[in-house]
Design a protein around this motif. Structure first.
Motif, PDB file in Angstrom:
ATOM      1  N   ALA A 143       0.962  -1.246  -0.145  1.00 50.42           N
ATOM      2  CA  ALA A 143       0.041  -0.069   0.215  1.00 50.42           C
ATOM      3  C   ALA A 143       0.749   1.334   0.049  1.00 50.42           C
ATOM      4  CB  ALA A 143      -0.691   0.061   1.132  1.00 50.42           C
ATOM      5  N   GLN A 144       2.028   1.072   0.944  1.00 52.01           N
ATOM      6  CA  GLN A 144       2.928   2.444   0.788  1.00 52.01           C
ATOM      7  C   GLN A 144       3.516   2.613  -0.459  1.00 52.01           C
ATOM      8  OE1 GLN A 144       3.488   4.486   3.503  1.00 52.01           O
ATOM      9  NE2 GLN A 144       1.382   3.604   4.160  1.00 52.01           N
ATOM     10  N   LEU A 145       3.750   1.691  -1.234  1.00 47.11           N
ATOM     11  CA  LEU A 145       4.481   1.795  -2.503  1.00 47.11           C
ATOM     12  C   LEU A 145       3.661   2.330  -3.497  1.00 47.11           C
ATOM     13  CD1 LEU A 145       6.379  -1.601  -2.691  1.00 47.11           C
ATOM     14  CD2 LEU A 145       7.333   0.871  -2.495  1.00 47.11           C
ATOM     15  N   ARG A 146       2.355   2.397  -3.276  1.00 41.96           N
ATOM     16  CA  ARG A 146       1.006   3.189  -4.272  1.00 41.96           C
ATOM     17  C   ARG A 146       0.710   4.341  -3.387  1.00 41.96           C
ATOM     18  NH1 ARG A 146       0.169   0.243  -8.925  1.00 41.96           N
ATOM     19  NH2 ARG A 146      -0.732   2.416  -9.446  1.00 41.96           N
ATOM     20  N   PRO A 147       1.089   5.439  -3.203  1.00 39.68           N
ATOM     21  CA  PRO A 147       0.724   6.646  -2.395  1.00 39.68           C
ATOM     22  C   PRO A 147      -0.348   6.967  -2.644  1.00 39.68           C
ATOM     23  CG  PRO A 147       2.954   7.149  -3.350  1.00 39.68           C
ATOM     24  CD  PRO A 147       2.676   5.743  -3.609  1.00 39.68           C
ATOM     25  N   GLU A 148      -0.589   7.287  -3.886  1.00 38.61           N
ATOM     26  CA  GLU A 148      -1.782   7.910  -4.937  1.00 38.61           C
ATOM     27  C   GLU A 148      -3.013   7.183  -4.461  1.00 38.61           C
ATOM     28  OE1 GLU A 148      -0.420   4.651  -7.614  1.00 38.61           O
ATOM     29  OE2 GLU A 148       0.623   6.111  -6.450  1.00 38.61           O
ATOM     30  N   ARG A 149      -2.995   5.892  -3.827  1.00 36.97           N
ATOM     31  CA  ARG A 149      -4.273   5.161  -3.665  1.00 36.97           C
ATOM     32  C   ARG A 149      -4.510   5.153  -2.213  1.00 36.97           C
ATOM     33  NH1 ARG A 149      -3.263  -0.619  -6.627  1.00 36.97           N
ATOM     34  NH2 ARG A 149      -3.158   0.056  -8.966  1.00 36.97           N
ATOM     35  N   ILE A 150      -3.847   5.955  -1.468  1.00 37.63           N
ATOM     36  CA  ILE A 150      -3.896   6.156   0.027  1.00 37.63           C
ATOM     37  C   ILE A 150      -4.845   7.378   0.117  1.00 37.63           C
ATOM     38  CG2 ILE A 150      -3.102   6.049   2.122  1.00 37.63           C
ATOM     39  CD1 ILE A 150      -0.667   4.783   1.269  1.00 37.63           C
ATOM     40  N   THR A 151      -5.944   7.366   0.981  1.00 34.12           N
ATOM     41  CA  THR A 151      -6.692   8.680   1.312  1.00 34.12           C
ATOM     42  C   THR A 151      -5.983   9.359   2.277  1.00 34.12           C
ATOM     43  OG1 THR A 151      -8.777   7.536   0.595  1.00 34.12           O
ATOM     44  CG2 THR A 151      -8.794   9.597   1.818  1.00 34.12           C
ATOM     45  N   ASP A 152      -5.712  10.632   2.175  1.00 35.94           N
ATOM     46  CA  ASP A 152      -5.288  11.445   3.189  1.00 35.94           C
ATOM     47  C   ASP A 152      -5.988  12.673   3.557  1.00 35.94           C
ATOM     48  OD1 ASP A 152      -2.957  11.101   4.679  1.00 35.94           O
ATOM     49  OD2 ASP A 152      -1.444  11.950   3.263  1.00 35.94           O
ATOM     50  N   THR A 153      -7.068  12.413   3.927  1.00 35.02           N
ATOM     51  CA  THR A 153      -7.999  13.546   4.207  1.00 35.02           C
ATOM     52  C   THR A 153      -7.700  14.286   5.459  1.00 35.02           C
ATOM     53  OG1 THR A 153      -9.517  11.984   5.245  1.00 35.02           O
ATOM     54  CG2 THR A 153     -10.050  12.500   2.901  1.00 35.02           C
ATOM     55  N   ARG A 154      -7.273  13.678   6.517  1.00 37.45           N
ATOM     56  CA  ARG A 154      -6.794  14.363   7.585  1.00 37.45           C
ATOM     57  C   ARG A 154      -5.889  15.209   7.300  1.00 37.45           C
ATOM     58  NH1 ARG A 154      -4.689  11.573  13.246  1.00 37.45           N
ATOM     59  NH2 ARG A 154      -3.302  10.722  11.844  1.00 37.45           N
ATOM     60  N   LEU A 155      -4.844  14.916   6.624  1.00 35.68           N
ATOM     61  CA  LEU A 155      -3.780  15.842   6.329  1.00 35.68           C
ATOM     62  C   LEU A 155      -4.036  16.952   5.591  1.00 35.68           C
ATOM     63  CD1 LEU A 155      -0.532  16.523   6.144  1.00 35.68           C
ATOM     64  CD2 LEU A 155      -0.302  15.197   4.426  1.00 35.68           C
ATOM     65  N   THR A 156      -4.812  16.793   4.474  1.00 36.26           N
ATOM     66  CA  THR A 156      -5.156  17.639   3.661  1.00 36.26           C
ATOM     67  C   THR A 156      -5.967  18.862   4.168  1.00 36.26           C
ATOM     68  OG1 THR A 156      -5.387  15.944   1.610  1.00 36.26           O
ATOM     69  CG2 THR A 156      -6.688  18.149   1.431  1.00 36.26           C
ATOM     70  N   ALA A 157      -7.069  18.201   5.224  1.00 39.37           N
ATOM     71  CA  ALA A 157      -7.798  19.096   5.954  1.00 39.37           C
ATOM     72  C   ALA A 157      -6.855  20.073   7.113  1.00 39.37           C
ATOM     73  CB  ALA A 157      -8.660  18.767   7.065  1.00 39.37           C
ATOM     74  N   TRP A 158      -5.819  19.625   7.293  1.00 39.04           N
ATOM     75  CA  TRP A 158      -4.671  20.273   8.102  1.00 39.04           C
ATOM     76  C   TRP A 158      -4.142  21.163   7.486  1.00 39.04           C
ATOM     77  CZ3 TRP A 158       0.580  20.588   8.963  1.00 39.04           C
ATOM     78  CH2 TRP A 158       1.023  21.424  10.239  1.00 39.04           C
ATOM     79  N   LEU A 159      -3.415  20.855   6.245  1.00 34.41           N
ATOM     80  CA  LEU A 159      -2.838  21.762   5.611  1.00 34.41           C
ATOM     81  C   LEU A 159      -3.569  23.036   4.983  1.00 34.41           C
ATOM     82  CD1 LEU A 159      -0.668  19.033   3.255  1.00 34.41           C
ATOM     83  CD2 LEU A 159       0.129  20.700   5.276  1.00 34.41           C
TER      84      LEU A 159
ATOM     85  N   LEU B  54       5.849   6.262   3.761  1.00 31.35           N
ATOM     86  CA  LEU B  54       6.834   5.847   2.729  1.00 31.35           C
ATOM     87  C   LEU B  54       7.342   7.037   1.849  1.00 31.35           C
ATOM     88  CD1 LEU B  54       9.247   4.089   1.826  1.00 31.35           C
ATOM     89  CD2 LEU B  54       7.713   2.984   0.469  1.00 31.35           C
ATOM     90  N   ASP B  55       6.199   7.568   1.373  1.00 30.28           N
ATOM     91  CA  ASP B  55       6.229   8.718   0.237  1.00 30.28           C
ATOM     92  C   ASP B  55       6.932  10.146   0.919  1.00 30.28           C
ATOM     93  OD1 ASP B  55       5.806  10.004  -2.394  1.00 30.28           O
ATOM     94  OD2 ASP B  55       4.011  10.928  -1.450  1.00 30.28           O
ATOM     95  N   GLU B  56       6.520  10.246   2.163  1.00 31.05           N
ATOM     96  CA  GLU B  56       6.918  11.400   3.109  1.00 31.05           C
ATOM     97  C   GLU B  56       8.359  11.254   3.608  1.00 31.05           C
ATOM     98  OE1 GLU B  56       6.526  15.083   4.068  1.00 31.05           O
ATOM     99  OE2 GLU B  56       5.094  13.790   3.005  1.00 31.05           O
ATOM    100  N   VAL B  57       8.467  10.030   3.873  1.00 25.86           N
ATOM    101  CA  VAL B  57      10.243   9.728   4.173  1.00 25.86           C
ATOM    102  C   VAL B  57      11.227   9.855   3.118  1.00 25.86           C
ATOM    103  CG1 VAL B  57      11.719   7.651   4.809  1.00 25.86           C
ATOM    104  CG2 VAL B  57       9.734   8.028   6.112  1.00 25.86           C
ATOM    105  N   LEU B  58      10.555   9.494   1.720  1.00 30.10           N
ATOM    106  CA  LEU B  58      11.441   9.655   0.582  1.00 30.10           C
ATOM    107  C   LEU B  58      11.694  11.184   0.267  1.00 30.10           C
ATOM    108  CD1 LEU B  58      10.561   6.473  -1.494  1.00 30.10           C
ATOM    109  CD2 LEU B  58      12.646   7.104  -0.394  1.00 30.10           C
ATOM    110  N   THR B  59      10.606  11.712   0.363  1.00 27.15           N
ATOM    111  CA  THR B  59      10.641  13.203   0.147  1.00 27.15           C
ATOM    112  C   THR B  59      11.426  13.935   0.908  1.00 27.15           C
ATOM    113  OG1 THR B  59       8.032  13.124  -0.711  1.00 27.15           O
ATOM    114  CG2 THR B  59       9.222  15.351   0.078  1.00 27.15           C
ATOM    115  N   ASP B  60      11.546  13.286   2.387  1.00 23.38           N
ATOM    116  CA  ASP B  60      12.368  14.086   3.179  1.00 23.38           C
ATOM    117  C   ASP B  60      13.893  13.716   2.625  1.00 23.38           C
ATOM    118  OD1 ASP B  60      12.833  15.521   5.963  1.00 23.38           O
ATOM    119  OD2 ASP B  60      13.776  13.487   6.144  1.00 23.38           O
TER     120      ASP B  60
END
Length: 234
Positions: free
Chosen positions: A24-40, A112-118
């Motif tokens: 799942a972490q290798l396909r981040p575009e499929r992961i819903t991230d509504t909590r982060l989106t709302a916070w940002l 994982l996407d965030e770790v690699l971005t960092d």
């Protein structure tokens, strides 16, 4: 694969299985991230381009000069309040980038996407202290250059970084000019003033840090030729 386990994460991964979590972490575009989106959504600067950032958050020194000119060096209380507002906005340009980075690490489900971005932001690092212009480029650099390519091909990421305003400014490639072969005295005055010569900063960093490594076998002449090849990217 992540910045660490939050309450409930260990139980969730055990339930779904480690292999499923990694898949799942290798396909981040499929992961819903509504909590982060709302916070940002609370941040005003993250989605602004470099030109829009400059317009919305002018440098305090420029604002003060303008206010002094308009009021013949006698600032009213209203002018002072306006200056404080501008100074606060200017600080917001960097504090929001910093806060968003921490918030993403804490809140995102795309760990994982965030770790690699960092990781890539550190590898292709730029420094806000380089100059005022650099701080206006930080959000766009992260969001438009690094983040979309963090899990892609290294070649694509390297090319995007090389052409990004933040890196062009930070390592001075925008000032680099190869020898035209003409005597400087024959150039127009403006062109001669702008021709500051070959700047090796980016060419050297490209070989020493971004790709081959300090013991990668390149020579000083290689650095010069890389720098010559990349002149004109401004």
């Amino acid at each position: 694969l992540s910045f660490g386990a939050r309450p409930g994460d260990v139980a969730r991964v055990r339930t779904m299985g480690v292999d499923a979590y990694i898949a799942a972490q290798l396909r981040p575009e499929r992961i819903t991230d509504t909590r982060l989106t709302a916070w940002l959504s609370q941040f005003e600067t993250l989605d602004l381009s470099y030109p829009d950032m400059q317009k919305a958050y002018p440098r305090p020194a420029d604002a003060l000069q303008k206010l002094n000119a308009e009021n013949r060096n006698s600032l009213s209380p209203a002018d002072s309040a306006e200056f404080r507002r501008i100074a606060e906005g200017f600080r917001k340009v960097t504090t929001e980038v910093q806060s968003a980075r921490i918030g993403r690490a804490l809140l995102t489900e795309r760990q994982l996407d965030e770790v690699l971005t960092d990781f890539w932001l550190n590898h292709f690092s730029v420094f806000q202290g380089k100059g005022v212009n650099e701080r206006f480029m930080l959000a766009e650099y992260e969001n438009s250059v690094i983040r979309p390519r963090a899990m892609g091909k290294f070649r694509d990421l390297l090319g995007a970084v090389a052409k990004s305003p933040a890196m062009l400014f930070y390592l001075d490639n925008w000032q680099s000019a190869a020898d035209s072969g003409r005597p400087r005295t024959t150039q127009p005055r403006v062109a001669a003033a702008r021709n500051r010569g070959l700047n090796e900063n980016y060419g050297r960093e490209l070989l020493e840090l971004h790709t081959l490594g300090v013991d990668g076998g390149y020579t000083q002449q290689d650095v010069i030729e890389v720098a010559r090849a990349l002149t004109g990217w401004t």
